[in-house]
Each structure stands twice: as structure tokens, then as C-alpha cells.
Design a protein around this motif. Structure first.
Motif, short mmCIF file in Angstrom:
data_model
loop_
_atom_site.label_atom_id
_atom_site.label_comp_id
_atom_site.label_asym_id
_atom_site.label_seq_id
_atom_site.Cartn_x
_atom_site.Cartn_y
_atom_site.Cartn_z
N GLN A 1 -5.40 33.71 49.26
CA GLN A 1 -4.36 34.83 48.71
C GLN A 1 -4.37 36.00 50.03
OE1 GLN A 1 -4.13 36.66 44.90
NE2 GLN A 1 -4.16 38.74 45.97
N ASP A 2 -5.40 36.21 50.53
CA ASP A 2 -5.78 37.40 51.54
C ASP A 2 -5.14 36.71 52.71
OD1 ASP A 2 -6.50 38.68 49.42
OD2 ASP A 2 -8.70 38.91 50.29
N TRP A 3 -5.12 35.45 53.09
CA TRP A 3 -4.47 34.93 54.25
C TRP A 3 -3.08 35.37 54.42
CZ3 TRP A 3 -6.57 29.67 56.11
CH2 TRP A 3 -7.72 29.81 55.98
N LYS A 4 -2.40 36.07 53.79
CA LYS A 4 -1.04 36.65 53.98
C LYS A 4 -1.44 37.86 55.00
CE LYS A 4 0.69 35.40 49.16
NZ LYS A 4 1.07 36.24 47.99
N ASP A 5 -2.25 38.30 54.91
CA ASP A 5 -2.54 39.51 55.78
C ASP A 5 -3.86 39.26 56.79
OD1 ASP A 5 -2.09 41.78 57.06
OD2 ASP A 5 -2.97 42.94 55.71
N THR B 1 6.25 42.71 53.65
CA THR B 1 5.66 43.56 52.76
C THR B 1 5.95 43.23 51.27
OG1 THR B 1 5.76 45.50 54.35
CG2 THR B 1 5.46 46.04 52.15
N SER C 1 2.64 39.71 63.70
CA SER C 1 1.96 38.23 63.48
C SER C 1 1.62 37.95 64.89
CB SER C 1 2.66 37.46 62.66
OG SER C 1 3.07 38.08 61.39
N ARG D 1 0.66 38.51 59.58
CA ARG D 1 1.20 39.34 58.52
C ARG D 1 2.41 39.02 57.93
NH1 ARG D 1 4.02 44.06 56.83
NH2 ARG D 1 4.97 44.19 58.93
N LEU D 2 2.74 38.64 56.66
CA LEU D 2 3.69 38.27 56.01
C LEU D 2 4.43 39.60 55.64
CD1 LEU D 2 2.82 35.41 53.61
CD2 LEU D 2 3.67 35.24 55.93
N LEU E 1 5.97 40.35 50.08
CA LEU E 1 4.86 39.27 49.54
C LEU E 1 3.40 39.80 49.49
CD1 LEU E 1 6.43 36.42 51.83
CD2 LEU E 1 6.87 36.91 49.36
N LEU E 2 3.27 40.86 49.95
CA LEU E 2 2.00 41.64 49.73
C LEU E 2 1.74 42.41 48.48
CD1 LEU E 2 1.43 42.76 53.44
CD2 LEU E 2 0.71 40.80 52.43
N LYS E 3 1.99 41.78 47.15
CA LYS E 3 1.87 42.50 46.04
C LYS E 3 0.75 42.73 45.47
CE LYS E 3 6.55 40.58 44.59
NZ LYS E 3 7.20 39.82 43.38
#
Length: 519
Positions: A487-491, A498, A315, A495-496, A500-502
Motif C-alpha cells: 500500500q505504501d508503494w503508492k508513495d 493525491t 515520479s 508518487r501517485l 489515491l493516497l487516502k
């Protein structure tokens, strides 16, 4: 009303012209010439199409039957494209040494059972057979039959699988695509062992007949996106396709934009990961660079290394890439804005050193900066194009000449060297859009040189407006920022972890939004 009617007439004419071109292309693709039952007539027709080139080989031999009869046969191949040992041991030897039980049927079943090859098909179109021979197939013709047997015995040399030079990773796979589409398909099959992974091949180019393979996962990809890709490829009417870059520029939504809206990669692991998100890949025969759509601006700041490392440092590095992009395109513009238009922006302790550095320089500041920008581009291009040993030496010598020597001679001020150098070094962090940053750097600098901070603000606003208006085969180029998908701001900027990237990115159309259910 007259203007509107004239526009409608022009639109209808364009549509009619495109339909006519498509029909002409389809007619040309359906050219048909039958085989003759006389083997000599077939040989004459094949030589008329293939010419008398030395690499075109006509092997004439005789096939004997158990009742004592004999059939004249001919095997047509291109030397260098087929496997010579397979040709001799798997085709010629079994047919010559062992008599057939009886005369072959119309489907040539007896011959197909006798030879040992991975694939063989019966063809009754001589022109189509010619094109297949040019694509490393062998053509077997018998006297008295108006059909030919196409046999797959490809044997041309291919480059070994290596890690791509431009997309190296410290922790990750070392496999990259090569120029053979068959090998590239096998690399994807090894990573995605599911029947939903589909490959569809079409040939583009009247003369080159370049194979373009469309790859996608049927259960995940948006079907409309696949149809859109096929439609764009169908509309391409050219004589030849030389590389994947030709396909990229012929199918993109905005061919006159400086931003690439079609992504590309040489890494097999990255391609497999993008396929799992719902992308469509294009594998161009003869090119190790594969294309994918849709491609987003955000992906220029993402790297395969981000997902192989811990999320915290990844990140931090991703935020540094965004910062480097802004510095790379705007630092020279901010420099000339501060010195020529808004001196109040300069800290008081720096004013005297800057003035002293400018006293011996004979050129105006704008000319000084633009000369250094162009010279850095010349040195960079020369270092890339020259052989590796000479290129590295040139980079060192060029840096000395542009740096220490030019400052000592009083041709360029030291602050200008520092500003331009930082701008170029920052661009190395975001290599996927290095060419874009070079153009944006010059554009923003030109606006700032003419109109100061006002020009810089207007040019930046125009740039942002242009970027928001771009699409990648119908998908917004600036997603997930515009339109906004939180929702896509997690990546996104970071990068949060893995876990949390469900969900799959909402920015990419897909049929299966959830990719992780067990955690």
C-alpha cells in the motif's frame, strides 16, 4: 552453562548499574533549598549560586502599603535575557508608584494582580528559582516571605524566520525553524490548529539544562512510540547538550551504523506533514534543526517539492534520485572492476581510448581513482567551510586543477576524471545522505579493487543485509520494502496522484489509518 550464566550475570549488572544511575539523576534533580524570610539571607544565597557576574542584576526597591507600612523587595534578573522595558514598566513601576491595599498573602496574589505579565508562578525552592532565572525568568523576593515569584519577561534577541538554506523549494512555504523553541512551536500551531497537538518539555544536561520539547498528535501517533521516545530521553545522563545532533546520537537504535535512523528537518511545513503521519518530533532549544522518529530510508529520496508539483514529473525525478544513488556509490567500483578484472564488460570501441588514456599515467588504476575521490572530498569540504565568496572561487579553481590541468600533466587519465565526477554529481541529488554515499563509494571501491566483481557483489549483499537489519526506534528502517507494505508503494519509487493516497503509511505506526474520506 557457565558461559550462559556469566552472560546473564553481566546483563543483570548492566541493568542494576543503569537503575542506579537513574536514581542518582533523580536525586540530583530533586535538590531542594528553602527561601529564608530574611531578604538579605536570600540575596546572599543567590549570589553564592549565581556569583558576581556583571550580567546578574539585583534591583532593590521598596513596596509601600496604604496603611503606611513598607516592604523591602528585590528583583533578580539576567541582563540580556529579559525585556528591559517590561521589567521597568510592567513590574517595577506598578509596584513602586501605587501602594498596595494590604500586606500580600502567602500566595502573593496581590502582587500577581498588580503586575502586567503573561505568566507568574510562586516558587518555594530557591535552587529551582535560580535555574529559572538563568532561563530568562525574573525572580521577585519580599522581606518576610519564604517564597519567591517567578515572572516571565523573556526579551532576548532571536533570528528572523527564513527559508532553510539546505531545504529550499521552488513552490512551497518559506518558513523555517529558528533557534527559539517558542517560535518553532508557534509555527507548528499555525499549521495544525487542533487540540490533539501536544507539546511536552523536559530538560537534559546537568549544566546546560537544555530544553527538549516532544511534539506529537495524540489522536494519530502510536502511544508506545511516544513512551519509547520519553524513555530514551530519560536515560540520557550528560553534563551538556550542545545541539540536536547530540540527542540524535544518544537515542538512536544503532549508534555505530553509517546510516542515520533519526530524521531531521528545518522546514515547518514538512514537520507538520510528518506529524500528521504519526511521527514524534523533538525540538531542541538553541537548534533550528528538529528531529523526528521514525525515519525511513525511503525518505532520503522524497522531497517536499514532490507534493507541491504534479505527480508525473515528481515520479520521474524520484526514480532519477534512486538511479543517482546507485550510480554515486557503485560507478568507481564498476570502473575498476571492468578495467582490472572483467575487461569483457567494456565495449570493443572503448578499449583503445581507455588504453591510450592510461599510457601516460604513472600510477596504478586503484591509486589513481582513490586519489581523485579523496581530492574531490577535499575540494568539496573546503568549498563548504570557507566563506561563500571564497568557497565559490575555490570550487572553480579546484575543478580546473583536478580536471584539465591534471589530465594535461599526465597525472590522471581523462576517463577517471569523468567517472569520479559523475559519481560526485549524482550524490548532489540526494543531499540528505550525501555523507553516507561518500563512505559507501569508498567501501565498495575498496572491495572491488581487491576482489573484483566478486568483492563488489559480496560488499553489496553485506550492505543490503545491514540496511534491512536497521530500525528507527523499533520501526524497520527499510519499510515499506522490508517488511513489504504494498500500500505504501503508492508513495515509494513513484508518487501517485493525491486522490489515491487516502491511507496513512502502514510503515509508520499510527492510530488513525484513514486520512481522506471525501474523495
Amino acid at each position: 552453562m557457565k558461559r550462559r550464566s556469566s552472560n546473564i550475570e553481566k546483563l543483570m549488572k548492566n541493568i542494576k548499574r543503569k537503575n542506579t544511575q537513574r536514581q542518582q539523576q533523580k536525586v540530583s534533580n530533586m535538590e531542594w533549598q528553602p527561601f529564608s524570610t530574611d531578604i538579605n539571607e536570600n540575596e546572599k544565597a543567590l549570589k553564592q549560586h549565581l556569583g558576581t557576574s556583571e550580567d546578574v542584576v539585583f534591583n532593590k526597591f521598596t513596596i509601600y502599603l496604604q496603611n503606611g507600612d513598607a516592604l523591602n523587595a528585590m528583583l533578580v534578573t539576567i541582563d540580556g535575557l529579559v525585556d528591559v522595558e517590561a521589567k521597568r514598566n510592567n513590574i517595577l513601576k506598578p509596584l513602586i508608584e501605587h501602594p498596595l491595599q494590604g500586606k500580600p498573602n502567602d500566595d502573593l496574589k496581590q502582587l500577581r494582580e498588580r503586575i502586567s505579565v503573561k505568566e507568574s508562578t510562586v516558587e518555594d525552592n530557591l535552587l529551582k528559582a535560580v535555574y529559572q532565572v538563568l532561563k530568562a525568568q525574573a525572580l521577585l523576593i519580599l522581606d518576610g516571605f519564604n517564597k519567591g515569584l517567578l515572572i516571565s519577561i523573556e526579551g532576548f534577541e532571536v533570528r528572523s524566520i527564513e527559508e532553510p538554506v539546505t531545504e529550499q523549494a521552488v513552490r512551497g512555504a518559506r518558513e523555517g525553524f529558528i533557534e527559539s523553541t517558542g517560535v518553532n512551536i508557534s509555527l507548528l500551531r499555525r499549521r495544525i490548529s487542533h487540540p490533539s497537538l501536544r507539546f511536552e518539555t523536559m530538560e537534559i544536561g546537568k549544566y546546560s539544562q537544555t530544553g527538549v520539547t516532544i511534539a506529537y498528535i495524540k489522536d494519530i501517533v502510536d502511544s508506545e512510540l511516544v513512551q519509547r521516545v520519553k524513555q530514551r530521553l530519560d536515560e540520557i545522563i550528560v553534563d551538556s547538550i550542545d545541539s540536536s545532533g547530540d540527542i540524535e546520537q544518544l537515542i538512536e537504535d544503532h549508534p555505530y551504523s553509517i546510516f542515520p535512523t533519526i530524521g531531521n528537518t528545518e522546514r515547518a511545513d514538512k514537520a507538520a506533514a510528518l506529524l500528521m503521519e504519526g511521527r514524534v518530533f523533538l525540538l531542541v532549544d538553541g537548534s533550528p534543526v528538529s528531529l523526528y522518529v521514525p525515519s525511513l530510508f525511503l525518505e532520503s529520496f522524497q522531497n517536499v517539492e514532490d507534493y507541491n508539483s504534479r505527480p508525473y514529473y515528481s515520479s520521474f525525478i524520484r526514480l532519477m534520485r534512486f538511479f543517482a544513488f546507485i550510480i554515486s556509490i557503485s560507478l568507481p567500483a564498476l570502473y575498476i572492476t571492468a578495467l582490472n578484472f572483467n575487461k569483457a564488460l567494456i565495449p570493443s570501441d572503448m578499449i583503445v581510448p581507455l588504453i591510450q588514456a592510461r599510457e601516460t599515467v604513472p600510477f596504478p588504476l586503484a591509486m589513481e581513482v582513490i586519489m581523485m575521490i579523496l581530492m574531490f572530498e577535499v575540494v568539496r569540504e573546503a568549498g563548504v567551510r570557507l566563506p561563500k565568496q571564497i568557497g565559490s572561487a575555490l570550487s572553480i579553481v579546484g575543478a580546473l586543477i583536478l580536471g584539465d590541468v591534471s589530465v594535461s600533466a599526465g597525472l590522471v587519465g581523462a576517463p577517471t576524471i569523468v567517472i569520479v565526477s559523475i559519481s560526485y554529481i549524482s550524490a548532489f541529488v540526494i543531499t540528505p545522505i550525501a555523507d553516507v554515499t561518500a563512505l559507501l563509494r569508498i567501501g565498495l571501491f575498496a572491495a572491488s579493487s581487491l576482489f573484483g566483481s566478486y568483492g563488489l557483489c559480496i560488499a553489496s549483499l553485506a550492505l543490503l543485509t545491514h540496511m534491512v537489519s536497521l530500525t528507527s526506534l523499533g520501526v524497520p528502517f527499510m519499510a515499506p520494502f522490508s517488511p513489504t507494505h504494498f500500500q505504501d508503494w503508492k508513495d515509494g519509487f513513484i508518487r501517485l496522484p493525491t486522490k489515491l493516497l487516502k491511507q496513512r503509511p502502514k510503515s509508520i505506526p499510527n492510530q488513525r489509518s484513514t486520512r481522506m474520506r471525501s474523495l
